[in-house]
Design a protein around this motif. Structure first.
Motif, PDB file in Angstrom:
ATOM      1  N   LEU A 327       0.832  -1.205   0.000  1.00 62.57           N
ATOM      2  CA  LEU A 327       0.000   0.000   0.000  1.00 62.57           C
ATOM      3  C   LEU A 327       0.863   1.249   0.000  1.00 62.57           C
ATOM      4  O   LEU A 327       0.567   2.228  -0.679  1.00 62.57           O
ATOM      5  CB  LEU A 327      -0.919   0.009   1.220  1.00 62.57           C
ATOM      6  CG  LEU A 327      -2.142  -0.897   1.121  1.00 62.57           C
ATOM      7  CD1 LEU A 327      -2.895  -0.896   2.432  1.00 62.57           C
ATOM      8  CD2 LEU A 327      -3.052  -0.434  -0.001  1.00 62.57           C
ATOM      9  N   LEU A 331      -0.324   3.491  -3.020  1.00 62.76           N
ATOM     10  CA  LEU A 331      -1.160   4.664  -2.804  1.00 62.76           C
ATOM     11  C   LEU A 331      -0.429   5.931  -3.249  1.00 62.76           C
ATOM     12  O   LEU A 331      -1.054   6.923  -3.606  1.00 62.76           O
ATOM     13  CB  LEU A 331      -1.569   4.763  -1.339  1.00 62.76           C
ATOM     14  CG  LEU A 331      -2.482   3.623  -0.865  1.00 62.76           C
ATOM     15  CD1 LEU A 331      -2.887   3.821   0.575  1.00 62.76           C
ATOM     16  CD2 LEU A 331      -3.715   3.499  -1.744  1.00 62.76           C
ATOM     17  N   GLU A 390      -7.583  -1.272  -3.040  1.00 64.25           N
ATOM     18  CA  GLU A 390      -7.453   0.070  -2.476  1.00 64.25           C
ATOM     19  C   GLU A 390      -6.604   0.960  -3.392  1.00 64.25           C
ATOM     20  O   GLU A 390      -6.944   2.109  -3.645  1.00 64.25           O
ATOM     21  CB  GLU A 390      -6.803  -0.040  -1.098  1.00 64.25           C
ATOM     22  CG  GLU A 390      -7.290   0.992  -0.104  1.00 64.25           C
ATOM     23  CD  GLU A 390      -6.714   0.694   1.265  1.00 64.25           C
ATOM     24  OE1 GLU A 390      -5.985   1.556   1.779  1.00 64.25           O
ATOM     25  OE2 GLU A 390      -6.956  -0.400   1.800  1.00 64.25           O
ATOM     26  N   ILE A 391      -5.531   0.371  -3.908  1.00 65.86           N
ATOM     27  CA  ILE A 391      -4.633   1.139  -4.765  1.00 65.86           C
ATOM     28  C   ILE A 391      -5.346   1.573  -6.049  1.00 65.86           C
ATOM     29  O   ILE A 391      -5.314   2.738  -6.434  1.00 65.86           O
ATOM     30  CB  ILE A 391      -3.383   0.292  -5.117  1.00 65.86           C
ATOM     31  CG1 ILE A 391      -2.531   0.091  -3.872  1.00 65.86           C
ATOM     32  CG2 ILE A 391      -2.581   0.941  -6.229  1.00 65.86           C
ATOM     33  CD1 ILE A 391      -1.471  -0.971  -4.005  1.00 65.86           C
ATOM     34  N   ASN A 393      -8.399   1.931  -6.673  1.00 69.05           N
ATOM     35  CA  ASN A 393      -9.493   2.887  -6.524  1.00 69.05           C
ATOM     36  C   ASN A 393      -9.078   4.201  -5.871  1.00 69.05           C
ATOM     37  O   ASN A 393      -9.905   5.070  -5.639  1.00 69.05           O
ATOM     38  CB  ASN A 393     -10.629   2.252  -5.732  1.00 69.05           C
ATOM     39  CG  ASN A 393     -11.322   1.186  -6.556  1.00 69.05           C
ATOM     40  OD1 ASN A 393     -11.920   1.476  -7.587  1.00 69.05           O
ATOM     41  ND2 ASN A 393     -11.188  -0.055  -6.140  1.00 69.05           N
ATOM     42  N   LYS A 394      -7.788   4.302  -5.567  1.00 65.78           N
ATOM     43  CA  LYS A 394      -7.311   5.510  -4.906  1.00 65.78           C
ATOM     44  C   LYS A 394      -7.413   6.709  -5.858  1.00 65.78           C
ATOM     45  O   LYS A 394      -7.778   7.809  -5.465  1.00 65.78           O
ATOM     46  CB  LYS A 394      -5.860   5.291  -4.456  1.00 65.78           C
ATOM     47  CG  LYS A 394      -5.132   6.518  -4.043  1.00 65.78           C
ATOM     48  CD  LYS A 394      -5.451   6.876  -2.608  1.00 65.78           C
ATOM     49  CE  LYS A 394      -4.594   8.063  -2.183  1.00 65.78           C
ATOM     50  NZ  LYS A 394      -5.002   8.565  -0.876  1.00 65.78           N
ATOM     51  N   ASN A 395      -7.052   6.468  -7.109  1.00 67.22           N
ATOM     52  CA  ASN A 395      -7.106   7.541  -8.085  1.00 67.22           C
ATOM     53  C   ASN A 395      -8.392   7.413  -8.898  1.00 67.22           C
ATOM     54  O   ASN A 395      -8.589   6.441  -9.617  1.00 67.22           O
ATOM     55  CB  ASN A 395      -5.890   7.460  -9.015  1.00 67.22           C
ATOM     56  CG  ASN A 395      -5.807   8.666  -9.918  1.00 67.22           C
ATOM     57  OD1 ASN A 395      -6.801   9.368 -10.129  1.00 67.22           O
ATOM     58  ND2 ASN A 395      -4.630   8.915 -10.449  1.00 67.22           N
TER      59      ASN A 395
END
Lengths: 762, 271
Positions: A327, A331, A390-391, A393-395
């Motif tokens: 992460l 991220l 998570e990664i 959908n971070k951007n």
């Protein structure tokens, strides 16, 4: 009369007798044996027992002794005999014990074992003499058989004696200690025999309390110290290897020298002291812990650490560490301002990482199952998937980037893929796609990019295009791809339509002022361009378009045909006064409009061009840029003032036609690369997506309520979230707003009975 | 078999008994419902029976229905329309209009029946007459309304209207009045009320009902995105006012409240 050893008399049938065969106890005709007589017989026996213990039994008459025992039992003096035997054995052991204890340490254990052997032999013989008692008295009296009694007495009075057991303990531990440090040759047989003796006497009462317990406690202390020393002096992999070696040694020791039941217990002690206690230290150790392994990507070491932690069934902390590490990279990577400039780089980066962790999963985090199949560790797999989700959908722009990535692979160009490579790329893309929470945004961009590829004939392979959509379809269903498939359908139908059009034109002897190729696109399938309503088309083009319209409406009455000026291309021929050879220029429709405008003009301001062509600000600028750029092979077609940079272009900037245009090739293609949207455009697209989501939510709510007539708020919200899973995640607030809007528009009402229940209004 | 037959005959007897009991019970419960209904609404026997019958003898629903549709259930003795028209004529301002009471004329009439025009009770008068437009009473509304109520003298009006203050203490009647206000205050079938009107109505009607009214009004005035009040929000606010207590402690996040109310709670908690 025949005396049988079994102690029964048998009346043999005389040939002349008519009686049947009868079995009955033999009664001594001489009358009963009294107390004194019994004692006398016991004296003989006691004497014999002493002889036996002194290994002096050869002089004894078995028959005589047996009969004595038999008589005593027969005349009910069993108690006397049994206690007598018990006392005699005990007395003997007590004497022997002192002899054993007097032995030097070096020979103590051997001597003890010898005594055990002798004792066993002796007790065996005693049992043989007193066989009659064992069979006839012992079961009825509820006593131990003689042999067991002898063994028990040995346990109670020899082994359990504190002095003896203390010595056994200290001597055994010394041997094991020496063995662990590799000092003396292992005395395994001795220990094995010792263990055998003790377990034979009693595993629970002798072996475990006297030997096993001490061994385990001693090992705990030993490994406590050893772990400390190891840990400070070695790297994590070295440490783990040592631990594994120690575990093997201990297992081996148990097999060769101790009782099988001890194996699990000692393993447990070693694991506790060396792994459990150092779990976090192992993971976090600087320069060689989990983090360092990840940084240097030492897969074998990670495997080692994983297997080590698997031994104590606690891989979670390690997996958490790895997830955090991933992460930390991801991220940052997906929002890094430099990376964001290049969508392809971002997707490549993510794909590479996914690949890397897939490899890690296979090589370090897999478990061999019984059927010899290796399966990935579920904890690891889940954690890594979570991290990537998570990664990804971070951007928020990532769905667009992913579509651009696919575009870059499917677009005609230098780095075209071979057929078999497409599949590999698509599979990888799908992995990222599965992580996306906003699949509807991807779909939107994909539609745009696909439209540009199809209309510009830029697609490198029709089969590959279809195969990607097929993949999306198998994974996300018909709804997701029906529009995309519709686009392909339109392309096919358009090709036929153009054929018919050409025939139609020639059949009527009409002539189109210029050749046009028209794609008829179904509005709902294709991305809605913001095409200006009325564009001043050059006369030739306008007439050609009219002609086509006449043909099309003629055969499809009732349809509405509108022209999309943003998606087409045009081939122009450029004749310059200075040059004899004409050039062919391929531009998009908007650029055509701009260039045709310069047919009558030498120069024009930005504002004038915009007014004439109905193309506004940013769009116009984007179309103009390739025209004013100096290219490798040709000079710019239009010129902007020297001292105005691209950023400074405003309404008053004057563009002039370049009379000295030169090009090395005859055919010039001003291709427009699909670029990622700028921030404003991205915002607009997002707004559009939000609008569409509202609409979809409305439709879904109405559909659901129509079917149910009435539903609780809570359930409705849950069902909707479930329904849109995979496409996007509506917040409860979003849903509430839609419900309120539907109440206002009188599709729904709140139930009169409960304000948190809605009714459908037909 | 015998046992079965026994069981069957017994169950048949039981069914008959329950049926009998239910008819007895229902006539008994009907009488109870009617008296309960009359206690709440002080309507006549005949009306109570009629309304209860229409609502399937559900007391709650019947009361709500009665209050929401008052004009459908006239008083036992209708007022004399001629007499009422005379009262109307007395107050109307010939120069302004002969068909409507508004402005000064309305002010005078309300004062004449001892109703303070500045107070919310004046709205309740309009509710009783089932007026449709804010700030005015038409001749038809005036004559038919008072006739239905059985009031044809200023004196009778005075005594009856003096009782109007009690609707603020009668939750059911107040709910009907409050919900009527939304339609009354919105123009021609519009589906939303202007925020300013809503605020002034809340100020007039909710002080005794909504402990957090001050905070609510502050929030509404601050909230620039909120320009209109939907019917749902209007109605739900009363429920909210009654449900959540003095300090929002009884607020349920998943309680299907309109988003504006959720926002208010968040705003209030932040504050």
């Amino acid at each position: 009369w025949i005396l049988f050893e079994s102690g029964f008399c048998c009346l043999m049938a005389h040939p002349n007798a008519t009686q049947k065969l009868v079995l009955q106890p033999y009664v001594d005709k001489k009358g009963s044996l009294d107390q004194a007589g019994a004692k006398e017989k016991w004296k003989t026996l006691e004497n014999a027992i002493h002889h036996i213990f002194q290994q002096n039994a050869s002089s004894l008459s078995f028959q005589h002794l047996y009969t004595s025992g038999y008589h005593i039992i027969l005349h009910r003096h069993g108690d006397m005999l049994y206690t007598g035997v018990e006392d005699t054995i005990r007395g003997h052991i007590d004497k022997e014990r002192d002899k054993v204890l007097n032995q030097a340490d070096a020979s103590f254990l051997e001597s003890l074992l010898q005594h055990w052997e002798k004792h066993r032999t002796a007790v065996n013989m005693i049992r043989d003499i007193l066989m009659y008692m064992d069979k006839n008295f012992v079961p009825n009296a509820g006593k131990l058989p003689i042999y067991d009694l002898g063994v028990k007495i040995f346990g109670e009075h020899m082994l359990k004696n504190p002095k003896v057991s203390g010595k056994i303990r200290s001597l055994t531990l010394t041997i094991i200690k020496a063995e662990r440090s590799g000092e003396t040759a292992p005395q395994r047989l001795l220990l094995k025999n010792l263990t055998k003796m003790m377990t034979e006497v009693s595993k629970r009462e002798v072996y475990e309390p006297i030997l096993e317990e001490a061994f385990l406690d001693d090992s705990t202390d030993f490994y406590k110290v050893e772990a400390q020393n190891f840990f400070s002096s070695s790297t994590v992999p070295e440490y783990i290897r040592k631990v594994l070696k120690r575990l093997d040694e201990e297992r081996d020791r148990v097999e060769r020298s101790l009782d099988e039941g001890t194996k699990e217990k000692i393993e447990d002690r070693v694991k506790t002291e060396m792994i459990k206690e150092y779990k976090m230290n192992l993971i976090e150790k600087e320069s060689s812990g989990c983090l360092a392994m990840l940084q240097d990507w030492r897969v074998d070491d990670l495997r080692l650490l994983y297997e080590c932690l698997k031994l104590i069934n606690d891989v979670d902390p390690m997996v958490t560490q790895i997830k955090r590490h991933l992460l930390q990279w991801g991220l940052k990577f997906v929002v890094d301002s430099d990376n964001v400039k290049d969508p392809i780089l971002i997707i490549d980066g993510i794909l590479e990482k996914i690949e890397q962790y897939k490899d890690l999963e296979k090589r370090a985090f897999s478990i061999k199952e019984a059927n010899n199949k290796t399966v990935p560790d579920p904890t690891f797999q889940k954690a890594i998937q979570k991290a990537f989700e998570e990664i990804v959908n971070k951007n928020q722009r990532l769905p667009e980037f992913l579509s651009l990535y696919v575009d870059s692979k499917l677009r005609k160009g230098k780095s075209q893929l071979r057929d078999e490579e497409y599949d590999i790329v698509f599979e990888k893309v799908l992995v990222v796609f599965r992580y996306l929470r906003e699949k509807d945004v991807f779909e939107k961009y994909y539609k745009n990019h696909l439209a540009k590829r199809l209309l510009g004939a830029k697609s490198s392979s029709d089969d590959a295009e279809r195969s990607f959509i097929q993949k999306l379809k198998t994974e996300y269903g018909y709804n997701f791809t029906s529009k995309l498939e519709g686009m392909f359908q339109d392309m096919k139908v358009s090709a036929d339509t153009m054929e018919n059009y050409k025939q139609w034109v020639s059949a009527r002897g009409k002539k189109s002022p210029c050749d046009i190729s028209v794609h008829v696109l179904t509005t709902t399938y294709w991305p809605g361009g913001k095409s200006p309503e009325s564009v001043q088309l050059p006369e030739e083009v306008r007439l050609s378009a009219e002609l086509f319209k006449q043909f099309y409406i003629g055969s499809h009455s009732g349809r509405k045909l509108t022209w999309q000026y943003t998606m087409g291309t045009a081939d122009l021929r450029l004749r310059l006064p200075a040059s004899t050879r004409p050039y062919d220029i391929i531009v998009n429709t908007q650029q055509m409009l701009i260039l045709m405008f310069f047919n009558d003009k030498q120069s024009a301001t930005f504002a004038e061009i915009s007014a004439q062509t109905s193309i506004v600000g940013p769009d116009l600028k984007r179309s103009l840029l390739p025209l004013v750029h100096q290219q490798k092979l040709h000079s710019p077609i239009l010129k902007k003032p020297q001292n105005t940079t691209i950023k400074e272009i405003d309404d008053h900037t004057v563009f002039t036609f370049n009379e000295e245009f030169k090009s090395k090739c005859m055919k010039i293609k001003l291709s427009q690369v699909i670029q990622k949207e700028n921030d404003d455009e991205a915002k607009q697209t997002r707004q559009k997506v939000d609008e569409e989501r509202k609409w979809q939510l409305d439709a879904a709510i109405v559909r659901l309520m129509k079917a149910r007539k009435t539903e609780e708020h809570r359930i409705l919200v849950l069902e909707l979230i479930k329904m849109f899973q995979g496409r996007f995640t509506p917040s409860p607030d979003d849903i509430k707003k839609r419900i309120e809007s539907l109440i206002e528009r009188e599709y729904l009402e709140r139930s009169k009975e409960s304000r948190s229940r809605y009714n459908y209004l037909a | 078999k015998n046992l079965n037959r026994d069981n069957r005959s017994r169950s048949r007897t039981e069914t008959r008994l329950t049926e009998e009991r239910s008819t007895v019970m229902s006539s008994y419960s009907q009488r109870r419902a009617i008296s309960d209904f009359k206690n709440i609404t002080s309507a006549s026997d005949a009306i109570a029976r009629k309304v209860l019958q229409a609502s399937g003898w559900n007391l709650e629903r019947a009361v709500d229905d009665y209050y929401a549709n008052r004009h459908k259930y006239p008083a036992a003795k209708l007022g004399d329309k001629k007499k009422i028209a005379k009262i109307f004529d007395k107050y109307m301002d010939e120069e302004e209009s002969t068909d409507e009471l508004f402005g000064e004329a309305l002010f005078n009439f309300l004062s004449g029946i001892d109703v303070d025009p500045e107070e919310s009770v004046s709205l309740a008068v309009c509710w009783k007459l089932n007026c449709t437009e804010m700030g005015r009473i038409t001749r038809d509304e005036f004559v038919n309304g008072f006739s239905m109520l059985g009031l044809d003298s200023v004196k009778a009006m005075k005594t009856e209207m003096a009782k109007l203050k009690s609707i603020f203490n009668n939750p059911r009647e107040f709910k009907a009045f409050y919900q009527w206000l939304f339609t009354y205050c919105t123009e021609d079938k519009r589906k939303t009320m202007d925020k300013e009107i809503a605020v002034s109505m809340w100020e007039q009607t909710l002080p005794s009902v909504f402990p957090l009214l001050k905070d609510w009004l502050e929030f509404v005035n601050e909230n620039e995105q909120l320009k209109f009040v939907s019917k749902d929000l209007w109605n739900q606010l009363l429920e909210f006012a009654r449900d959540v207590g003095d300090d929002i402690s009884k607020y349920d996040e998943d309680g299907a409240w309109p988003v504006v109310i959720d926002d208010f709670v968040e705003w209030y908690n932040d504050k």
